[in-house]
Write a protein that holds these residues in place. Sequence first.
Motif, PDB file in Angstrom:
ATOM      1  N   GLY A 193      39.429  39.509  40.687  1.00 24.39           N
ATOM      2  CA  GLY A 193      38.874  40.558  39.844  1.00 24.39           C
ATOM      3  C   GLY A 193      38.633  41.882  40.537  1.00 24.39           C
ATOM      4  N   THR A 194      39.636  42.420  41.222  1.00 26.86           N
ATOM      5  CA  THR A 194      39.596  43.813  41.630  1.00 26.86           C
ATOM      6  C   THR A 194      40.295  44.623  40.535  1.00 26.86           C
ATOM      7  OG1 THR A 194      41.717  43.750  42.783  1.00 26.86           O
ATOM      8  CG2 THR A 194      39.753  43.132  44.059  1.00 26.86           C
ATOM      9  N   LEU A 195      40.060  45.925  40.513  1.00 29.78           N
ATOM     10  CA  LEU A 195      40.753  46.754  39.523  1.00 29.78           C
ATOM     11  C   LEU A 195      42.262  46.668  39.699  1.00 29.78           C
ATOM     12  CD1 LEU A 195      38.559  49.979  39.211  1.00 29.78           C
ATOM     13  CD2 LEU A 195      39.091  48.335  37.397  1.00 29.78           C
ATOM     14  N   LYS A 196      42.714  46.598  40.946  1.00 27.29           N
ATOM     15  CA  LYS A 196      44.151  46.481  41.189  1.00 27.29           C
ATOM     16  C   LYS A 196      44.703  45.187  40.597  1.00 27.29           C
ATOM     17  CE  LYS A 196      47.590  46.562  44.946  1.00 27.29           C
ATOM     18  NZ  LYS A 196      48.236  45.271  44.622  1.00 27.29           N
ATOM     19  N   GLU A 197      43.986  44.080  40.782  1.00 28.28           N
ATOM     20  CA  GLU A 197      44.437  42.804  40.230  1.00 28.28           C
ATOM     21  C   GLU A 197      44.446  42.836  38.701  1.00 28.28           C
ATOM     22  OE1 GLU A 197      43.040  39.647  43.697  1.00 28.28           O
ATOM     23  OE2 GLU A 197      41.568  40.322  42.206  1.00 28.28           O
ATOM     24  N   ILE A 198      43.416  43.439  38.128  1.00 26.33           N
ATOM     25  CA  ILE A 198      43.345  43.510  36.659  1.00 26.33           C
ATOM     26  C   ILE A 198      44.479  44.373  36.120  1.00 26.33           C
ATOM     27  CG2 ILE A 198      41.918  44.205  34.693  1.00 26.33           C
ATOM     28  CD1 ILE A 198      39.463  43.587  36.550  1.00 26.33           C
ATOM     29  N   ALA A 199      44.799  45.464  36.820  1.00 25.84           N
ATOM     30  CA  ALA A 199      45.925  46.301  36.411  1.00 25.84           C
ATOM     31  C   ALA A 199      47.221  45.501  36.428  1.00 25.84           C
ATOM     32  CB  ALA A 199      46.033  47.520  37.327  1.00 25.84           C
ATOM     33  N   GLU A 200      47.379  44.599  37.402  1.00 21.84           N
ATOM     34  CA  GLU A 200      48.571  43.758  37.462  1.00 21.84           C
ATOM     35  C   GLU A 200      48.627  42.784  36.289  1.00 21.84           C
ATOM     36  OE1 GLU A 200      49.756  43.418  42.135  1.00 21.84           O
ATOM     37  OE2 GLU A 200      47.931  42.367  41.524  1.00 21.84           O
ATOM     38  N   VAL A 201      47.461  42.284  35.855  1.00 26.90           N
ATOM     39  CA  VAL A 201      47.422  41.439  34.657  1.00 26.90           C
ATOM     40  C   VAL A 201      47.847  42.248  33.439  1.00 26.90           C
ATOM     41  CG1 VAL A 201      45.949  40.084  33.128  1.00 26.90           C
ATOM     42  CG2 VAL A 201      45.626  39.936  35.604  1.00 26.90           C
ATOM     43  N   MET A 202      47.363  43.480  33.339  1.00 27.12           N
ATOM     44  CA  MET A 202      47.693  44.342  32.202  1.00 27.12           C
ATOM     45  C   MET A 202      49.186  44.621  32.119  1.00 27.12           C
ATOM     46  SD  MET A 202      44.500  47.023  32.477  1.00 27.12           S
ATOM     47  CE  MET A 202      45.232  48.168  31.322  1.00 27.12           C
ATOM     48  N   ASP A 203      49.858  44.631  33.252  1.00 28.40           N
ATOM     49  CA  ASP A 203      51.308  44.843  33.253  1.00 28.40           C
ATOM     50  C   ASP A 203      52.048  43.723  32.538  1.00 28.40           C
ATOM     51  OD1 ASP A 203      51.110  47.222  34.673  1.00 28.40           O
ATOM     52  OD2 ASP A 203      51.476  46.286  36.627  1.00 28.40           O
ATOM     53  N   SER A 204      51.412  42.554  32.462  1.00 26.00           N
ATOM     54  CA  SER A 204      52.083  41.375  31.901  1.00 26.00           C
ATOM     55  C   SER A 204      51.531  40.931  30.552  1.00 26.00           C
ATOM     56  CB  SER A 204      51.967  40.194  32.888  1.00 26.00           C
ATOM     57  OG  SER A 204      52.590  40.490  34.120  1.00 26.00           O
ATOM     58  N   VAL A 205      50.293  41.312  30.238  1.00 25.66           N
ATOM     59  CA  VAL A 205      49.646  40.817  29.018  1.00 25.66           C
ATOM     60  C   VAL A 205      49.104  41.985  28.200  1.00 25.66           C
ATOM     61  CG1 VAL A 205      48.001  39.164  28.057  1.00 25.66           C
ATOM     62  CG2 VAL A 205      48.907  38.807  30.373  1.00 25.66           C
ATOM     63  N   ASP A 206      49.579  42.127  26.974  1.00 23.98           N
ATOM     64  CA  ASP A 206      49.050  43.153  26.081  1.00 23.98           C
ATOM     65  C   ASP A 206      47.628  42.793  25.655  1.00 23.98           C
ATOM     66  OD1 ASP A 206      51.424  44.570  26.131  1.00 23.98           O
ATOM     67  OD2 ASP A 206      52.235  43.552  24.353  1.00 23.98           O
ATOM     68  N   GLY A 207      46.850  43.819  25.359  1.00 23.21           N
ATOM     69  CA  GLY A 207      45.515  43.584  24.820  1.00 23.21           C
ATOM     70  C   GLY A 207      44.462  43.269  25.857  1.00 23.21           C
ATOM     71  N   VAL A 208      44.786  43.468  27.145  1.00 23.52           N
ATOM     72  CA  VAL A 208      43.822  43.237  28.227  1.00 23.52           C
ATOM     73  C   VAL A 208      43.350  44.582  28.769  1.00 23.52           C
ATOM     74  CG1 VAL A 208      43.550  42.355  30.591  1.00 23.52           C
ATOM     75  CG2 VAL A 208      44.769  41.004  28.877  1.00 23.52           C
ATOM     76  N   ARG A 209      42.051  44.681  29.044  1.00 22.58           N
ATOM     77  CA  ARG A 209      41.480  45.875  29.654  1.00 22.58           C
ATOM     78  C   ARG A 209      40.499  45.447  30.741  1.00 22.58           C
ATOM     79  NH1 ARG A 209      44.626  50.189  28.695  1.00 22.58           N
ATOM     80  NH2 ARG A 209      45.146  50.366  26.464  1.00 22.58           N
ATOM     81  N   PRO A 210      40.245  46.322  31.719  1.00 18.95           N
ATOM     82  CA  PRO A 210      39.230  45.997  32.722  1.00 18.95           C
ATOM     83  C   PRO A 210      37.828  46.256  32.201  1.00 18.95           C
ATOM     84  CG  PRO A 210      40.178  48.142  33.192  1.00 18.95           C
ATOM     85  CD  PRO A 210      40.902  47.605  31.993  1.00 18.95           C
ATOM     86  N   VAL A 211      36.894  45.445  32.647  1.00 21.38           N
ATOM     87  CA  VAL A 211      35.461  45.715  32.479  1.00 21.38           C
ATOM     88  C   VAL A 211      34.929  46.035  33.873  1.00 21.38           C
ATOM     89  CG1 VAL A 211      33.213  44.725  31.901  1.00 21.38           C
ATOM     90  CG2 VAL A 211      35.211  44.247  30.447  1.00 21.38           C
ATOM     91  N   LEU A 212      34.411  47.238  34.027  1.00 23.80           N
ATOM     92  CA  LEU A 212      33.970  47.685  35.343  1.00 23.80           C
ATOM     93  C   LEU A 212      32.506  47.342  35.555  1.00 23.80           C
ATOM     94  CD1 LEU A 212      34.477  49.167  37.997  1.00 23.80           C
ATOM     95  CD2 LEU A 212      33.870  51.307  36.820  1.00 23.80           C
ATOM     96  N   ASP A 213      32.251  46.332  36.384  1.00 20.96           N
ATOM     97  CA  ASP A 213      30.893  46.059  36.841  1.00 20.96           C
ATOM     98  C   ASP A 213      30.706  46.836  38.141  1.00 20.96           C
ATOM     99  OD1 ASP A 213      28.620  44.859  38.196  1.00 20.96           O
ATOM    100  OD2 ASP A 213      28.697  43.310  36.647  1.00 20.96           O
TER     101      ASP A 213
END
Length: 270
Positions: free
Chosen positions: A150-170
């Motif tokens: 759960g780093t922003l970079k990792e979440i961005a990589e998930v977004m590249d593959s899955v529509d409808g995903v966004r990061p939640v910034l804690d």
Amino acid sequence: MRFGPAGYPSEGKTPEGSLRYTKELGLNALEVEFVRGARITQERAKAIGEAAKGLDIRLSCHAPYFVSFNSEEQETREKSIGWVMDTVHAAHALGAYIIVIHAASYGKSPGTALGSVVEGLTKCKDLMDDEGIKDVILGVETMGKKGQFGTLKEIAEVMDSVDGVRPVLDVAHVHARDVGCLRTKEDMKRLIDEFFPLCGEIAHLHISCIKYGERGEISHLPLSAKDPDMQLLAEVLENSKQDCTFICESPMIAKDAVVFRDMFPEYRRT
């Protein structure tokens, strides 16, 4: 910008009472905590959602803590899809726009975490599409422990593959994971500059202070701890046009939500 507590403030006694109490404090957001399971009927969720809508309180939901898409147990991975979908169904009935997910730990297989999260969330999104649920965002949270995905970079990589995903910034989690990295206004600005291009129409943030060690997060702290100093974040965002939801996860969920709101002169109650 909207501000609110993580969970129903106890002063309200009932969900509807907690929503009224939240509104009385001048807050206008609330995250429904399904961290131990989304056990709510559709009828009850719709009633709470209508109460929130009537008070102009923006709802979000937090999925169960036991979601683990990178578990070594295939059964847990499959159950994780069910736990996320239970939360999606509750959010849909509540009228909540996003669910917050702790996606995975690295465990003994850190190299498989990204692929496992992508696989799990893809299955969730496919189920949502099959059911015609288009109003709920799958929010992947930035995590505070070095052993968690759960780093922003990792979440961005998930977004590249899955529509409808966004990061939640804690914000506190980022601070803890990098052992106190948010010390200056410039540090906060760099974080926001990385986050905003990913966040979509509404930026969803968790705020608190935090106790941490070499492995990252230990526990959340009140905003009075000033570690990190959330005033720095308010200063970075003071003139921002980005629509934001700030959910307070400090031990004082409602009081500190007010404290943070009042760091913005534009939103301070007179």
